[in-house]
Design a protein around this motif. Structure first.
Motif, PDB file in Angstrom:
ATOM      1  N   LEU A  26     -24.530   2.182  38.021  1.00  0.00           N
ATOM      2  CA  LEU A  26     -22.974   2.460  37.939  1.00  0.00           C
ATOM      3  C   LEU A  26     -22.645   3.203  38.956  1.00  0.00           C
ATOM      4  CD1 LEU A  26     -22.601   2.840  34.164  1.00  0.00           C
ATOM      5  CD2 LEU A  26     -21.802   1.020  35.432  1.00  0.00           C
ATOM      6  N   LYS A  27     -23.070   4.217  39.201  1.00  0.00           N
ATOM      7  CA  LYS A  27     -22.863   4.936  40.463  1.00  0.00           C
ATOM      8  C   LYS A  27     -22.831   4.342  41.750  1.00  0.00           C
ATOM      9  CE  LYS A  27     -24.275   9.580  40.204  1.00  0.00           C
ATOM     10  NZ  LYS A  27     -22.855  10.113  39.931  1.00  0.00           N
ATOM     11  N   ILE A  28     -23.861   3.657  41.930  1.00  0.00           N
ATOM     12  CA  ILE A  28     -23.985   2.826  43.266  1.00  0.00           C
ATOM     13  C   ILE A  28     -22.940   1.896  43.432  1.00  0.00           C
ATOM     14  CG2 ILE A  28     -25.230   1.311  44.720  1.00  0.00           C
ATOM     15  CD1 ILE A  28     -27.795   2.718  43.669  1.00  0.00           C
ATOM     16  N   SER A  29     -22.324   1.302  42.261  1.00  0.00           N
ATOM     17  CA  SER A  29     -21.238   0.218  42.313  1.00  0.00           C
ATOM     18  C   SER A  29     -19.981   0.704  42.586  1.00  0.00           C
ATOM     19  CB  SER A  29     -21.488  -0.608  40.969  1.00  0.00           C
ATOM     20  OG  SER A  29     -20.884   0.217  39.960  1.00  0.00           O
ATOM     21  N   LYS A  30     -19.801   2.055  42.458  1.00  0.00           N
ATOM     22  CA  LYS A  30     -18.460   2.779  42.640  1.00  0.00           C
ATOM     23  C   LYS A  30     -18.355   2.793  44.285  1.00  0.00           C
ATOM     24  CE  LYS A  30     -17.858   4.864  38.310  1.00  0.00           C
ATOM     25  NZ  LYS A  30     -18.014   6.092  37.510  1.00  0.00           N
ATOM     26  N   HIS A  31     -19.247   2.747  45.025  1.00  0.00           N
ATOM     27  CA  HIS A  31     -19.439   3.128  46.519  1.00  0.00           C
ATOM     28  C   HIS A  31     -18.682   1.767  47.157  1.00  0.00           C
ATOM     29  CE1 HIS A  31     -21.076   6.917  46.724  1.00  0.00           C
ATOM     30  NE2 HIS A  31     -21.881   6.655  45.697  1.00  0.00           N
ATOM     31  N   ASN A  32     -17.970   2.138  48.112  1.00  0.00           N
ATOM     32  CA  ASN A  32     -17.562   0.960  48.916  1.00  0.00           C
ATOM     33  C   ASN A  32     -18.281   0.769  50.290  1.00  0.00           C
ATOM     34  OD1 ASN A  32     -15.479   0.247  47.176  1.00  0.00           O
ATOM     35  ND2 ASN A  32     -13.940   1.646  48.019  1.00  0.00           N
TER      36      ASN A  32
END
Length: 66
Positions: A26-32
């Motif tokens: 979930l944390k990684i999926s928020k990065h662009n």
């Protein structure tokens, strides 16, 4: 002295790993992330230092008498 019950440890460890995996996903999926990164051309300015403009000579130490 009673024995330590370790029968639930495997389930606790596996559920901990699953929870950590989900949290990190979930944390990684928020990065662009950029799909095609472009090179940034940076111009470096050369700074003249005092010892570059002067002529210097390295002297060998004096030989000691033997």
């Amino acid at each position: 002295m009673p024995q330590l019950d370790t029968s639930t440890w495997l389930m606790m460890i596996m559920s901990m790993f699953l929870a950590l995996f989900i949290i990190f996903q979930l944390k990684i999926s928020k990065h662009n992330f950029h799909f095609k990164p472009e090179l940034m051309l940076t111009k470096t300015q050369k700074q003249n230092t005092p010892w570059e403009t002067k002529w210097t000579k390295i002297y060998l130490p004096l030989l000691l008498p033997q």
